[in-house]
Design a protein around this motif. Structure first.
Motif, PDB file in Angstrom:
ATOM      1  N   UNK A 104      18.722  16.025  19.022  1.00  0.00           N
ATOM      2  CA  UNK A 104      19.453  14.977  19.718  1.00  0.00           C
ATOM      3  C   UNK A 104      19.289  15.045  21.219  1.00  0.00           C
ATOM      4  N   UNK A 105      18.501  16.007  21.701  1.00  0.00           N
ATOM      5  CA  UNK A 105      18.275  16.157  23.144  1.00  0.00           C
ATOM      6  C   UNK A 105      17.633  14.902  23.728  1.00  0.00           C
ATOM      7  N   UNK A 106      18.027  14.535  24.932  1.00  0.00           N
ATOM      8  CA  UNK A 106      17.516  13.326  25.583  1.00  0.00           C
ATOM      9  C   UNK A 106      16.036  13.479  25.945  1.00  0.00           C
ATOM     10  N   UNK A 107      15.342  12.330  25.970  1.00  0.00           N
ATOM     11  CA  UNK A 107      13.941  12.277  26.390  1.00  0.00           C
ATOM     12  C   UNK A 107      13.886  11.626  27.766  1.00  0.00           C
ATOM     13  N   UNK A 108      12.971  12.095  28.605  1.00  0.00           N
ATOM     14  CA  UNK A 108      12.844  11.518  29.934  1.00  0.00           C
ATOM     15  C   UNK A 108      12.159  10.157  29.855  1.00  0.00           C
ATOM     16  N   UNK A 109      12.471   9.309  30.814  1.00  0.00           N
ATOM     17  CA  UNK A 109      11.854   7.984  30.865  1.00  0.00           C
ATOM     18  C   UNK A 109      10.354   8.100  31.154  1.00  0.00           C
ATOM     19  N   UNK A 110       9.960   9.157  31.833  1.00  0.00           N
ATOM     20  CA  UNK A 110       8.541   9.372  32.103  1.00  0.00           C
ATOM     21  C   UNK A 110       7.777   9.621  30.808  1.00  0.00           C
ATOM     22  N   UNK A 111       8.361  10.401  29.896  1.00  0.00           N
ATOM     23  CA  UNK A 111       7.712  10.632  28.604  1.00  0.00           C
ATOM     24  C   UNK A 111       7.651   9.342  27.793  1.00  0.00           C
ATOM     25  N   UNK A 112       8.728   8.564  27.852  1.00  0.00           N
ATOM     26  CA  UNK A 112       8.736   7.275  27.145  1.00  0.00           C
ATOM     27  C   UNK A 112       7.639   6.377  27.689  1.00  0.00           C
ATOM     28  N   UNK A 113       7.512   6.304  29.009  1.00  0.00           N
ATOM     29  CA  UNK A 113       6.489   5.473  29.630  1.00  0.00           C
ATOM     30  C   UNK A 113       5.097   5.928  29.215  1.00  0.00           C
ATOM     31  N   UNK A 114       4.883   7.228  29.148  1.00  0.00           N
ATOM     32  CA  UNK A 114       3.584   7.769  28.748  1.00  0.00           C
ATOM     33  C   UNK A 114       3.274   7.406  27.305  1.00  0.00           C
ATOM     34  N   UNK A 115       4.260   7.553  26.444  1.00  0.00           N
ATOM     35  CA  UNK A 115       4.087   7.213  25.027  1.00  0.00           C
ATOM     36  C   UNK A 115       3.753   5.737  24.846  1.00  0.00           C
ATOM     37  N   UNK A 116       4.496   4.880  25.509  1.00  0.00           N
ATOM     38  CA  UNK A 116       4.296   3.441  25.344  1.00  0.00           C
ATOM     39  C   UNK A 116       2.963   2.996  25.932  1.00  0.00           C
ATOM     40  N   UNK A 117       2.628   3.501  27.106  1.00  0.00           N
ATOM     41  CA  UNK A 117       1.386   3.066  27.753  1.00  0.00           C
ATOM     42  C   UNK A 117       0.163   3.500  26.949  1.00  0.00           C
ATOM     43  N   UNK A 118       0.152   4.746  26.471  1.00  0.00           N
ATOM     44  CA  UNK A 118      -1.027   5.259  25.783  1.00  0.00           C
ATOM     45  C   UNK A 118      -1.140   4.791  24.344  1.00  0.00           C
ATOM     46  N   UNK A 119      -0.062   4.236  23.786  1.00  0.00           N
ATOM     47  CA  UNK A 119      -0.148   3.743  22.404  1.00  0.00           C
ATOM     48  C   UNK A 119      -0.176   2.221  22.336  1.00  0.00           C
ATOM     49  N   UNK A 120       0.640   1.556  23.165  1.00  0.00           N
ATOM     50  CA  UNK A 120       0.755   0.095  23.095  1.00  0.00           C
ATOM     51  C   UNK A 120       0.359  -0.633  24.376  1.00  0.00           C
ATOM     52  N   UNK A 121       0.252   0.095  25.467  1.00  0.00           N
ATOM     53  CA  UNK A 121      -0.014  -0.547  26.749  1.00  0.00           C
ATOM     54  C   UNK A 121      -1.428  -1.094  26.858  1.00  0.00           C
ATOM     55  N   UNK A 122      -1.582  -2.098  27.706  1.00  0.00           N
ATOM     56  CA  UNK A 122      -2.913  -2.607  28.031  1.00  0.00           C
ATOM     57  C   UNK A 122      -3.473  -1.727  29.139  1.00  0.00           C
TER      58      UNK A 122
END
Length: 355
Positions: free
Chosen positions: A159-177
């Motif tokens: 349940x530990x929080x995730x940083x927004x930087x990790x979220x941004x990295x995940x989204x950009x490298x999987x779904x981002x243009x």
């Protein structure tokens, strides 16, 4: 006389549609033809070679002189219709060499591009401001071999929080243009957007909705990800009931800090590919994106979990896409995990002594 086993009958006032889903042909029957076919289905031996309707049903392949065997099938008829109905793309003039294929494909692309393209933006009916995400952090020092070996499905999260930087990295490298590929001149005009995963026809038909339950710097809620802007848009607050209720009772999602609903814009696929086989490509693309997401999450030190078991109608409402050509296909999530594939409750049950 026999009835073709590859028929699907669809009632459409004032008649009915008979679809031969194996050969990709369909016929519209009026009351006389539909009534006669009903009698022949009940008893094929009623076939009368002097009856013009019977002869036409035979010529159409709805009736067959010899029995057609269908392959063994362990699931229900609906899955069989889907599988066989999306086989064998019809091609009147198959290319005989690479030059012919190139000309045919170019001609097809020109024809597609002459039609109005579906809107790039989704109609989400929200006036929320978009939230710019931070730039993704580089993963150059991470080893792909390690990520492939370490990736696993986890069902126990801290349940530990995730940083927004990790979220941004995940989204950009999987779904981002990917900005790094913006100037690729080897693709057709209007289709320059490129992701790290392949997409049928370069259409990027799949989209993503973020489940934010415990992210540092972002209010909990459901967000639409906009890959062209690398931004988020609030769509809905989190539902009152735990999400496990709409994901097949899989309640280990309840303390998952971050998840991604992968959807498909069928209107994009319809625009370029008229044959129903393209329906398969939506699931293939979702699989590519899911694996990319998991590998990036693993490289970030996060455990991953994925599922296709959810209540579609409830998820559609949650994502505000009900009744639209955009539909949910898959879910993948991640978070800090102890790495266990089984949740604690399942382990407790397995350790109970038989009574």
């Amino acid at each position: 006389m026999h009835i073709n086993p590859y028929l699907f009958i669809l009632p459409r006032t004032p008649g009915q549609i008979v679809w031969n889903y194996k050969d990709h042909v369909q016929y519209e029957l009026d009351l006389d033809y539909a009534s006669r076919l009903t009698k022949l289905i009940a008893n094929p031996n009623l076939f009368d070679s002097r009856n013009i309707i019977d002869i036409q049903l035979l010529e159409a392949g709805i009736l067959t002189i010899t029995k057609i065997d269908s392959p063994p099938w362990g699931w229900d008829e609906l899955s069989k219709i889907y599988h066989i109905g999306t086989q064998n793309i019809p091609c009147e003039h198959p290319p005989q060499n690479i030059q012919e294929w190139s000309r045919q494909y170019l001609s097809h692309c020109d024809e597609v591009l002459s039609k109005p393209a579906p809107g790039k933006e989704r109609s989400l009916m929200t006036s929320a401001q978009r939230i710019a995400l931070p730039a993704p952090r580089a993963l150059n020092g991470d080893n792909l071999d390690d990520a492939l070996r370490q990736r696993k499905t986890c069902r126990s999260y801290t349940g530990e929080a995730i940083t927004l930087e990790d979220v941004a990295t995940l989204l950009y490298l999987s779904l981002g243009y990917l900005h790094e590929r913006e100037h690729d001149d080897s693709v057709a005009n209007g289709l320059h957007a490129r992701r790290s995963s392949p997409s049928g026809g370069g259409l990027n038909a799949c989209e993503g909705f973020v489940l934010a339950q415990n992210l540092r710097g972002l209010e909990p809620g459901i967000y639409a990800y906009h890959p062209d802007e690398h931004s988020l848009e609030l769509i809905n607050p989190l539902p009152e009931l735990p999400l496990g209720h709409v994901l097949g009772g899989q309640h280990f999602i309840n303390n998952l800090p971050f998840g991604l609903f992968i959807t498909a814009r069928f209107d994009k696929l319809w625009w370029k590919y008229e044959h129903s086989r393209a329906y398969r490509m939506a699931f293939v693309e979702a699989g590519h994106l899911s694996q990319t997401f998991q590998l990036v999450a693993t490289a970030l030190g996060l455990g991953t979990w994925l599922t296709g078991a959810f209540a579609d109608d409830q998820i559609e409402k949650l994502l505000k896409i009900a009744g639209s050509p955009e539909q949910p296909l898959f879910f993948v999530g991640c978070g800090a995990s102890d790495g266990r594939a089984m949740c604690q409750e399942m382990q407790d049950l397995l350790q109970e002594s038989p009574t």
